[in-house]
Enzyme design. Sequence first.
Site, mmCIF file in Angstrom:
data_model
loop_
_atom_site.group_PDB
_atom_site.id
_atom_site.type_symbol
_atom_site.label_atom_id
_atom_site.label_comp_id
_atom_site.label_asym_id
_atom_site.label_seq_id
_atom_site.Cartn_x
_atom_site.Cartn_y
_atom_site.Cartn_z
ATOM 1 C CD GLU A 210 -3.115 -0.907 0.372
ATOM 2 O OE1 GLU A 210 -3.331 0.240 -0.061
ATOM 3 O OE2 GLU A 210 -3.824 -1.880 0.087
ATOM 4 C CB CYS A 244 -1.607 7.365 1.410
ATOM 5 S SG CYS A 244 -3.133 6.596 1.971
HETATM 6 P P1 NAD Z 1 8.166 4.662 5.076
HETATM 7 O O1 NAD Z 1 8.201 3.824 3.853
HETATM 8 O O2 NAD Z 1 9.294 5.554 5.361
HETATM 9 O O3 NAD Z 1 8.003 3.739 6.380
HETATM 10 C C1 NAD Z 1 6.991 2.747 6.499
HETATM 11 C C2 NAD Z 1 7.501 1.642 7.419
HETATM 12 O O4 NAD Z 1 8.653 1.047 6.847
HETATM 13 C C3 NAD Z 1 7.890 2.117 8.822
HETATM 14 O O5 NAD Z 1 7.407 1.175 9.764
HETATM 15 C C4 NAD Z 1 9.411 2.121 8.776
HETATM 16 O O6 NAD Z 1 10.010 1.791 10.006
HETATM 17 C C5 NAD Z 1 9.730 1.049 7.754
HETATM 18 N N1 NAD Z 1 10.972 1.346 7.019
HETATM 19 C C6 NAD Z 1 11.464 2.579 6.700
HETATM 20 N N2 NAD Z 1 12.617 2.470 5.990
HETATM 21 C C7 NAD Z 1 12.836 1.135 5.842
HETATM 22 C C8 NAD Z 1 13.853 0.378 5.202
HETATM 23 N N3 NAD Z 1 14.874 0.976 4.589
HETATM 24 N N4 NAD Z 1 13.778 -0.968 5.241
HETATM 25 C C9 NAD Z 1 12.741 -1.588 5.855
HETATM 26 N N5 NAD Z 1 11.765 -0.921 6.491
HETATM 27 C C10 NAD Z 1 11.790 0.417 6.488
HETATM 28 O O7 NAD Z 1 6.778 5.440 4.975
HETATM 29 P P2 NAD Z 1 6.229 6.531 5.970
HETATM 30 O O8 NAD Z 1 7.053 7.773 5.836
HETATM 31 O O9 NAD Z 1 6.015 5.959 7.325
HETATM 32 O O10 NAD Z 1 4.779 6.789 5.366
HETATM 33 C C11 NAD Z 1 4.536 7.694 4.344
HETATM 34 C C12 NAD Z 1 4.334 7.006 3.024
HETATM 35 O O11 NAD Z 1 3.373 5.983 3.149
HETATM 36 C C13 NAD Z 1 3.782 7.942 1.970
HETATM 37 O O12 NAD Z 1 4.425 7.681 0.756
HETATM 38 C C14 NAD Z 1 2.323 7.549 1.878
HETATM 39 O O13 NAD Z 1 1.717 7.842 0.658
HETATM 40 C C15 NAD Z 1 2.379 6.097 2.157
HETATM 41 N N6 NAD Z 1 1.122 5.629 2.683
HETATM 42 C C16 NAD Z 1 0.361 4.817 1.944
HETATM 43 C C17 NAD Z 1 -0.871 4.398 2.415
HETATM 44 C C18 NAD Z 1 -1.762 3.483 1.642
HETATM 45 O O14 NAD Z 1 -2.688 2.970 2.244
HETATM 46 N N7 NAD Z 1 -1.528 3.265 0.370
HETATM 47 C C19 NAD Z 1 -1.298 4.814 3.675
HETATM 48 C C20 NAD Z 1 -0.468 5.658 4.408
HETATM 49 C C21 NAD Z 1 0.739 6.052 3.912
#
Ligand code: NAD
Length: 456
Positions: A210, A244
């Site tokens: 997602e 998002c």
């Molecule tokens: P992110 O990808 O930075 O982090 C998400 C999760 O991944 C966190 O739990 C984090 O600890 C983990 N993570 C971060 N870097 C990592 C790595 N290198 N390796 C493994 N795990 C890692 O995202 P965010 O900043 O928390 O959220 C924002 C993003 O999420 C935006 O792009 C938004 O559009 C998207 N989002 C999508 C939805 C959806 O339902 N489609 C909903 C909410 C947010």
Amino acid sequence: MSNVTSTLTMQKAYFATGTTKDISFRKQALIKLRKAIQKNEKEIIAALHQDLNKSETEAFTTEIGILYSEIDFNLKHIDGWAKKKKVKTAVTHAGSSSYIYPEPYGVALIIAPWNYPFHLAIAPLIGAIAAGNCAVIKPSELTPATSSLLNQLIAKNFAEEYITVIEGAVETSQSLLAENFNYIFFTGSVPVGKIVMEAAAKHLTPVTLELGGKSPAIVDKDANLTLAAKRIAWGKFTNAGQTCVAPDYLYVHSDIKASFLSALKQEIQTMYGEHPIENKDFVKIVNEKHFDRLSPFLANGDTILGGKKDRQQLKIEPTLLTNINWEDPVMKDEIFGPILPILEYQNIEEVISGIQNHPNPLAFYFFSENDRLAEKMIEEVSFGGGCINDTLYHLASPYLPFGGIGNSGMGAYHGKESFLTFSHQKSLLKQTTKFDIPFRYPHVKNGLKLMKRFLK
Ligand code: NAD
């Protein structure tokens, strides 16, 4: 054995006992989850306030209430969804009957983001429970109060061998991803989505991703401008644009641009006041890093509303930018903040090609009273999901699968789709032993001729 490995081993052993497959066990777990959320509503609201300055209304509607309806929907339908289903049998298979048995994958890993840190950890869990899985949740480290509360709430109500929370940052996430989970459900950014998929490929673990992206809202010349302004202002500035499916940017028809922008300014001021930074209910930017990432965008184009910021409080005013084009920095990546760039158009084909020249958006919003034009947009533009004459609302319906396409993600959930996401559809043919149609066997006379007649 690391903590992560031993948790997974324990959950796999528990899954193997078959306990989680029992439908009444699943229902009890959903009821327990609902009660635990209800009992902790105040604490959840306080944690969300601490992490993101969410108001009680915003926290309840976007993070808590939506989970109650999702749990209730699951409880109402789980018996039907979980049953084996008899399906048709082809004439070529005469004598046999065919079935689909939904079966849980096993142990699911749920990785959650920070923007709706409670909702986006629990919503997938509901599907995982309903489908009969065990689950490990990894909340976001950027919202520590909610992460810790999730940990306590789950630990108090569920055995570790069934559902557990493992808190931590990137390293924790990576050590989880190195393990052989049976399903990975990831919500987060596109770059991390790619890392997740690469890790999953090592074990051939199925994934739901997602993700996000730049979601457009288009206001056509035939739109109801007052309603469009109200619904766009709400969809964009809820959670200070850190949603998002928030409209990332606007395309406005030049004939109605002046009147629409005046209505939009009016609606934003009605919702957040003349000085949104001082509004105690206006959501803050999650941390300094994101605040500093967003701040330079305020210098793009012409500011027609907002533009002020306060690093101390991590707040940025709802800001409208005109005189923007696709070359501006604000148009390069998903904004994920309270800044709304506005592009102008005369011809709808410019809009279609503008969107199509960029990765598939997660959401798409078209405001118009012209149904034919709306249908054309739906047919020609590829996107995860969206609304005609609204924003965000499609996400809250349990009857609509929610997910992206291309760069905005793969797979979907909510309502029945969550159950399907966390279940394998096991196909089964039950063959008769009363007779045996002979012509499939190699020694049968005229076998090929008969086979050709059947399979033509
Ligand atoms: P992110 O990808 O930075 O982090 C998400 C999760 O991944 C966190 O739990 C984090 O600890 C983990 N993570 C971060 N870097 C990592 C790595 N290198 N390796 C493994 N795990 C890692 O995202 P965010 O900043 O928390 O959220 C924002 C993003 O999420 C935006 O792009 C938004 O559009 C998207 N989002 C999508 C939805 C959806 O339902 N489609 C909903 C909410 C947010």
